[in-house]
Scaffold this active site. Sequence first.
Site, PDB file in Angstrom:
ATOM      1  N   LYS A  66       7.417   5.940   2.264  1.00  0.00           N
ATOM      2  CA  LYS A  66       8.183   4.794   2.789  1.00  0.00           C
ATOM      3  C   LYS A  66       8.880   4.045   1.653  1.00  0.00           C
ATOM      4  O   LYS A  66       9.969   3.508   1.840  1.00  0.00           O
ATOM      5  CB  LYS A  66       7.260   3.887   3.610  1.00  0.00           C
ATOM      6  CG  LYS A  66       6.698   4.627   4.811  1.00  0.00           C
ATOM      7  CD  LYS A  66       5.778   3.812   5.658  1.00  0.00           C
ATOM      8  CE  LYS A  66       5.056   4.675   6.681  1.00  0.00           C
ATOM      9  NZ  LYS A  66       4.015   5.567   6.088  1.00  0.00           N
ATOM     10  N   ALA A 118       1.395   4.307  -1.976  1.00  0.00           N
ATOM     11  CA  ALA A 118       1.285   5.728  -2.357  1.00  0.00           C
ATOM     12  C   ALA A 118       1.011   6.632  -1.139  1.00  0.00           C
ATOM     13  O   ALA A 118       0.305   6.207  -0.225  1.00  0.00           O
ATOM     14  CB  ALA A 118       0.145   5.881  -3.366  1.00  0.00           C
ATOM     15  N   PRO A 119       1.583   7.843  -1.097  1.00  0.00           N
ATOM     16  CA  PRO A 119       2.336   8.536  -2.154  1.00  0.00           C
ATOM     17  C   PRO A 119       3.846   8.281  -2.145  1.00  0.00           C
ATOM     18  O   PRO A 119       4.574   9.023  -2.799  1.00  0.00           O
ATOM     19  CB  PRO A 119       2.041  10.004  -1.862  1.00  0.00           C
ATOM     20  CG  PRO A 119       1.912  10.054  -0.358  1.00  0.00           C
ATOM     21  CD  PRO A 119       1.274   8.757   0.034  1.00  0.00           C
ATOM     22  N   CYS A 170       0.901  -1.179   0.000  1.00  0.00           N
ATOM     23  CA  CYS A 170       0.000   0.000   0.000  1.00  0.00           C
ATOM     24  C   CYS A 170       0.928   1.214   0.000  1.00  0.00           C
ATOM     25  O   CYS A 170       1.177   1.832   1.031  1.00  0.00           O
ATOM     26  CB  CYS A 170      -0.873   0.006   1.244  1.00  0.00           C
ATOM     27  SG  CYS A 170      -1.797  -1.518   1.487  1.00  0.00           S
ATOM     28  N   CYS A 214      -1.384   4.328  11.142  1.00  0.00           N
ATOM     29  CA  CYS A 214      -1.286   5.577  11.906  1.00  0.00           C
ATOM     30  C   CYS A 214      -2.593   5.768  12.677  1.00  0.00           C
ATOM     31  O   CYS A 214      -3.234   6.804  12.591  1.00  0.00           O
ATOM     32  CB  CYS A 214      -0.961   6.766  11.015  1.00  0.00           C
ATOM     33  SG  CYS A 214      -2.100   7.017   9.650  1.00  0.00           S
ATOM     34  N   ASP A 234      -0.247   0.073  -5.209  1.00  0.00           N
ATOM     35  CA  ASP A 234      -1.348   0.776  -4.552  1.00  0.00           C
ATOM     36  C   ASP A 234      -2.590   0.599  -5.419  1.00  0.00           C
ATOM     37  O   ASP A 234      -2.503   0.629  -6.650  1.00  0.00           O
ATOM     38  CB  ASP A 234      -1.043   2.269  -4.371  1.00  0.00           C
ATOM     39  CG  ASP A 234      -1.882   2.903  -3.270  1.00  0.00           C
ATOM     40  OD1 ASP A 234      -1.359   3.108  -2.156  1.00  0.00           O
ATOM     41  OD2 ASP A 234      -3.071   3.171  -3.520  1.00  0.00           O
TER      42      ASP A 234
HETATM   43  C1  LIG Z   1      -1.462   4.812   4.770  1.00  0.00           C
HETATM   44  S1  LIG Z   1      -1.587   5.044   3.057  1.00  0.00           S
HETATM   45  C2  LIG Z   1       0.024   4.536   2.503  1.00  0.00           C
HETATM   46  C3  LIG Z   1       1.117   5.571   2.698  1.00  0.00           C
HETATM   47  C4  LIG Z   1       2.418   5.182   2.038  1.00  0.00           C
HETATM   48  N1  LIG Z   1       2.885   3.885   2.487  1.00  0.00           N
HETATM   49  C5  LIG Z   1       3.504   6.209   2.270  1.00  0.00           C
HETATM   50  O1  LIG Z   1       4.332   6.024   3.165  1.00  0.00           O
HETATM   51  O2  LIG Z   1       3.526   7.209   1.536  1.00  0.00           O
HETATM   52  C6  LIG Z   1      -2.571   3.675   2.564  1.00  0.00           C
HETATM   53  C7  LIG Z   1      -2.659   3.473   1.080  1.00  0.00           C
HETATM   54  O3  LIG Z   1      -3.374   2.268   0.862  1.00  0.00           O
HETATM   55  C8  LIG Z   1      -4.023   2.381  -0.372  1.00  0.00           C
HETATM   56  N2  LIG Z   1      -5.051   1.327  -0.416  1.00  0.00           N
HETATM   57  C9  LIG Z   1      -6.318   1.344   0.064  1.00  0.00           C
HETATM   58  N3  LIG Z   1      -6.905   0.145  -0.142  1.00  0.00           N
HETATM   59  C10 LIG Z   1      -5.976  -0.643  -0.755  1.00  0.00           C
HETATM   60  C11 LIG Z   1      -5.981  -1.980  -1.204  1.00  0.00           C
HETATM   61  N4  LIG Z   1      -7.057  -2.764  -1.067  1.00  0.00           N
HETATM   62  N5  LIG Z   1      -4.868  -2.459  -1.784  1.00  0.00           N
HETATM   63  C12 LIG Z   1      -3.775  -1.676  -1.951  1.00  0.00           C
HETATM   64  N6  LIG Z   1      -3.721  -0.394  -1.532  1.00  0.00           N
HETATM   65  C13 LIG Z   1      -4.807   0.109  -0.929  1.00  0.00           C
HETATM   66  C14 LIG Z   1      -4.530   3.801  -0.406  1.00  0.00           C
HETATM   67  O4  LIG Z   1      -4.759   4.223  -1.733  1.00  0.00           O
HETATM   68  C15 LIG Z   1      -3.379   4.536   0.292  1.00  0.00           C
HETATM   69  O5  LIG Z   1      -2.519   5.085  -0.682  1.00  0.00           O
END
Ligand SMILES: C[S@@+](CC[C@H](N)C(=O)[O-])C[C@H]1O[C@@H](n2cnc3c(N)ncnc32)[C@H](O)[C@@H]1O
Length: 301
Positions: free
Chosen positions: A117, A113-114, A111, A231, A135
Amino acid sequence: MPSCHDLFAAYADFIPDFSTFCASVQTEPSCCLRVNTLRTRPDVVRTMLIEEGYHSRPSSLADDLLLVDGLTHPGALRGALLGYYHSQALTSALAALVLDPQPGEMTCDLCAAPGSKTSHMAQIMRDEGLIVANDRNGKRLSMLEFNLKRLGVSNTVTTCYAGQNFPLRQKFDRVLVDAPCSGEGNYRWDHTGRLRHHRRASGDLPRLQRQLLLRGFDLLAPGGTLLYATCTYNPSENEAVVQTLLEQRPATLEPIQFDLAHCPGLQHWKAQTYDSRMQHCWRLYPHHTQSVGFFLARIRN
Ligand SMILES: C[S@@+](CC[C@H](N)C(=O)[O-])C[C@H]1O[C@@H](n2cnc3c(N)ncnc32)[C@H](O)[C@@H]1O
């Protein structure tokens, strides 16, 4: 408008110094910049910041994580545009440090984006090996691709699967599941008492989080390492999700060893009892770290 006490009342029995916690979420977290060591060095960024009028100091976690006094819009400075640093909460930066991907390894960010990490992992891996940054949200993947370009990352490819259905053909040395969550760790109130970050549209988050964590584990090569991160403070999105993994897979929870104030994972909440190994998880609270709330579980197969 709910007060902090109202919103987090259900957690008052496990968040230590609850009044101090509530006071802390009515202040700004410290500004933290992760120096992008693929492009430059911490001393270069510190000198640039001095020229812009800002004093910085290294964090207790790593020399390339700088805490900067009084900087409110770090993305607007020259150093950000040049890709010399990335603005990232200190507790969020802990995730890649704890997962610790090595140069040359195969890494999956389920997961991604953006890309905060993902790009941090790329720099720890010295841009060697391969990261698959996945993502489900294509628009957010564009933001990730922009960030990777700005930061000079070249060891990463992107995919757009629902993470819970990510193909099992390829196994990975390290997997990060930075799960979509209620985002409570980012809640802050301004001085007028207005909540600046709101609960995200959620659906059944714990169900999705369980599916993502199980798939993350199934993607591990033998002896591989998985990090589950959120978070949020909500035990239903944290310990309860890890509990399902421990019940359904031969997973091991590992201790986390870093110099940052934290609390152990919970072993019970309301009527729920969790595995005693949950003590190895980290709960990070804003009044202990001057950063945002976070939860981490380091897992091995
Ligand atoms: C907490 S954010 C991730 C932040 C990212 N790891 C960073 O450090 O920039 C969670 C992400 O999960 C994605 N997401 C939501 N449901 C998902 C799914 N079923 N499979 C993959 N990604 C998903 C969202 O689009 C979002 O970008």
